[in-house]
Design a protein around this motif. Sequence first.
Motif, PDB file in Angstrom:
ATOM      1  N   LEU A 284       0.859  -1.332   0.016  1.00  0.00           N
ATOM      2  CA  LEU A 284       0.025   0.143  -0.053  1.00  0.00           C
ATOM      3  C   LEU A 284       0.701   1.290   0.124  1.00  0.00           C
ATOM      4  O   LEU A 284       0.438   2.317  -0.629  1.00  0.00           O
ATOM      5  CB  LEU A 284      -0.843  -0.220   1.220  1.00  0.00           C
ATOM      6  N   ALA A 285       1.956   0.998   0.822  1.00  0.00           N
ATOM      7  CA  ALA A 285       2.988   2.483   0.751  1.00  0.00           C
ATOM      8  C   ALA A 285       3.681   2.749  -0.766  1.00  0.00           C
ATOM      9  O   ALA A 285       3.889   3.629  -0.943  1.00  0.00           O
ATOM     10  CB  ALA A 285       4.326   2.236   1.592  1.00  0.00           C
ATOM     11  N   MET A 286       3.560   1.423  -1.578  1.00  0.00           N
ATOM     12  CA  MET A 286       3.873   1.863  -2.794  1.00  0.00           C
ATOM     13  C   MET A 286       2.854   2.030  -3.846  1.00  0.00           C
ATOM     14  O   MET A 286       2.999   2.264  -5.034  1.00  0.00           O
ATOM     15  CB  MET A 286       4.724   0.505  -3.288  1.00  0.00           C
ATOM     16  N   GLY A 287       1.619   2.253  -3.344  1.00  0.00           N
ATOM     17  CA  GLY A 287       0.603   2.445  -4.106  1.00  0.00           C
ATOM     18  C   GLY A 287       0.112   1.316  -5.011  1.00  0.00           C
ATOM     19  O   GLY A 287      -0.706   1.252  -5.945  1.00  0.00           O
ATOM     20  N   LYS A 288       0.389   0.189  -4.366  1.00  0.00           N
ATOM     21  CA  LYS A 288       0.123  -1.188  -5.045  1.00  0.00           C
ATOM     22  C   LYS A 288      -0.789  -2.101  -4.110  1.00  0.00           C
ATOM     23  O   LYS A 288      -0.910  -1.825  -2.964  1.00  0.00           O
ATOM     24  CB  LYS A 288       1.331  -1.908  -5.292  1.00  0.00           C
ATOM     25  N   ARG A 289      -1.439  -2.959  -4.723  1.00  0.00           N
ATOM     26  CA  ARG A 289      -2.148  -4.442  -3.879  1.00  0.00           C
ATOM     27  C   ARG A 289      -0.986  -5.314  -3.752  1.00  0.00           C
ATOM     28  O   ARG A 289      -0.076  -5.567  -4.494  1.00  0.00           O
ATOM     29  CB  ARG A 289      -3.309  -4.820  -5.076  1.00  0.00           C
ATOM     30  N   PRO A 290      -1.066  -6.211  -2.582  1.00  0.00           N
ATOM     31  CA  PRO A 290       0.018  -7.038  -2.247  1.00  0.00           C
ATOM     32  C   PRO A 290      -0.194  -8.324  -3.018  1.00  0.00           C
ATOM     33  O   PRO A 290       0.763  -8.925  -3.045  1.00  0.00           O
ATOM     34  CB  PRO A 290      -0.220  -7.079  -0.766  1.00  0.00           C
ATOM     35  N   GLY A 291      -1.441  -8.475  -3.726  1.00  0.00           N
ATOM     36  CA  GLY A 291      -1.645  -9.769  -4.375  1.00  0.00           C
ATOM     37  C   GLY A 291      -1.915 -10.874  -3.290  1.00  0.00           C
ATOM     38  O   GLY A 291      -2.224 -10.290  -2.027  1.00  0.00           O
ATOM     39  N   GLY A 292      -1.928 -11.983  -3.802  1.00  0.00           N
ATOM     40  CA  GLY A 292      -2.487 -13.113  -2.756  1.00  0.00           C
ATOM     41  C   GLY A 292      -2.362 -14.535  -3.540  1.00  0.00           C
ATOM     42  O   GLY A 292      -1.585 -14.633  -4.671  1.00  0.00           O
ATOM     43  N   ASP A 293      -3.113 -15.414  -3.136  1.00  0.00           N
ATOM     44  CA  ASP A 293      -3.203 -16.766  -3.830  1.00  0.00           C
ATOM     45  C   ASP A 293      -1.802 -17.488  -4.148  1.00  0.00           C
ATOM     46  O   ASP A 293      -1.393 -17.832  -5.412  1.00  0.00           O
ATOM     47  CB  ASP A 293      -3.973 -16.445  -5.061  1.00  0.00           C
ATOM     48  N   ILE A 294      -1.024 -17.338  -2.927  1.00  0.00           N
ATOM     49  CA  ILE A 294       0.146 -18.057  -3.377  1.00  0.00           C
ATOM     50  C   ILE A 294       0.123 -19.390  -2.690  1.00  0.00           C
ATOM     51  O   ILE A 294      -0.327 -19.695  -1.606  1.00  0.00           O
ATOM     52  CB  ILE A 294       1.240 -17.145  -2.383  1.00  0.00           C
ATOM     53  N   PHE A 295       0.719 -20.343  -3.456  1.00  0.00           N
ATOM     54  CA  PHE A 295       0.382 -21.684  -3.261  1.00  0.00           C
ATOM     55  C   PHE A 295       1.802 -22.511  -3.345  1.00  0.00           C
ATOM     56  O   PHE A 295       2.408 -21.988  -4.296  1.00  0.00           O
ATOM     57  CB  PHE A 295      -0.562 -22.214  -4.076  1.00  0.00           C
ATOM     58  N   ILE A 296       1.756 -23.571  -2.814  1.00  0.00           N
ATOM     59  CA  ILE A 296       2.828 -24.868  -3.217  1.00  0.00           C
ATOM     60  C   ILE A 296       1.782 -25.680  -3.944  1.00  0.00           C
ATOM     61  O   ILE A 296       0.672 -26.155  -3.655  1.00  0.00           O
ATOM     62  CB  ILE A 296       3.120 -25.585  -2.283  1.00  0.00           C
ATOM     63  N   HIS A 297       2.135 -26.011  -5.421  1.00  0.00           N
ATOM     64  CA  HIS A 297       1.147 -26.706  -6.261  1.00  0.00           C
ATOM     65  C   HIS A 297       1.950 -27.368  -7.305  1.00  0.00           C
ATOM     66  O   HIS A 297       3.235 -27.241  -7.432  1.00  0.00           O
ATOM     67  CB  HIS A 297       0.230 -25.665  -7.233  1.00  0.00           C
ATOM     68  N   GLY A 298       1.086 -28.352  -7.934  1.00  0.00           N
ATOM     69  CA  GLY A 298       1.664 -29.202  -9.065  1.00  0.00           C
ATOM     70  C   GLY A 298       1.907 -28.484 -10.333  1.00  0.00           C
ATOM     71  O   GLY A 298       1.931 -27.451 -10.444  1.00  0.00           O
ATOM     72  N   GLN A 299       1.700 -29.187 -11.405  1.00  0.00           N
ATOM     73  CA  GLN A 299       1.837 -28.722 -12.868  1.00  0.00           C
ATOM     74  C   GLN A 299       0.462 -28.524 -13.581  1.00  0.00           C
ATOM     75  O   GLN A 299      -0.375 -29.340 -13.249  1.00  0.00           O
ATOM     76  CB  GLN A 299       2.548 -29.701 -13.540  1.00  0.00           C
ATOM     77  N   GLU A 300       0.487 -27.315 -14.201  1.00  0.00           N
ATOM     78  CA  GLU A 300      -0.957 -27.260 -15.053  1.00  0.00           C
ATOM     79  C   GLU A 300      -0.755 -28.221 -16.181  1.00  0.00           C
ATOM     80  O   GLU A 300      -1.863 -28.872 -16.756  1.00  0.00           O
ATOM     81  CB  GLU A 300      -0.974 -25.922 -15.605  1.00  0.00           C
ATOM     82  N   HIS A 301       0.465 -28.381 -17.084  1.00  0.00           N
ATOM     83  CA  HIS A 301       0.594 -29.254 -18.024  1.00  0.00           C
ATOM     84  C   HIS A 301       1.572 -30.296 -17.599  1.00  0.00           C
ATOM     85  O   HIS A 301       2.858 -30.180 -17.936  1.00  0.00           O
ATOM     86  CB  HIS A 301       0.984 -28.557 -19.193  1.00  0.00           C
TER      87      HIS A 301
END
Length: 165
Positions: free
Chosen positions: A110-127
Amino acid sequence: MNRRSLILGGTALVALAGCSGSKFKRYAGPQVTYVVVNKEERRMYLMHHDKVLTHHKVKLGFTPVGHKTFEGDGRTPEGRYVIDRRNPNSRFHLSLGISYPNQKDVETALAMGKRPGGDIFIHGQEHPRRKDKGDWTWGCIAVTNRQIEDIYAMVGDGTPIQINA
């Protein structure tokens, strides 16, 4: 159809279903009490107190150096978080959620005028048939589909995760 055909067909389906491998495995070993990710060496360690139970090579965000500061920067967060959710229907096979962002992460973005994001996961492969070369995620920690099946079974919600540079 006659009754015999229905019974034989149903039995065959049950037998075939038993032959197919499930992505949901069972784990009966020592509890994973901590997860450690060392970004520089591209390794994740599943720990039982001070003992390494297993380790895996990982792929990271496509900008692997540095702590994630805002949504879309392609970095994997650094710091202490917890596994806070699981997604059995992930488009990346299976996934375990990481509690990013914390309050400090939110304040920094927020101090940078941005959103922090989210949805960080440990995951497998899409393909799964494609060999992912290099770091390719938007900030997540990726392993093979076979590895995430084991990790998903071993790591419970609430397990701390330390992500190091």
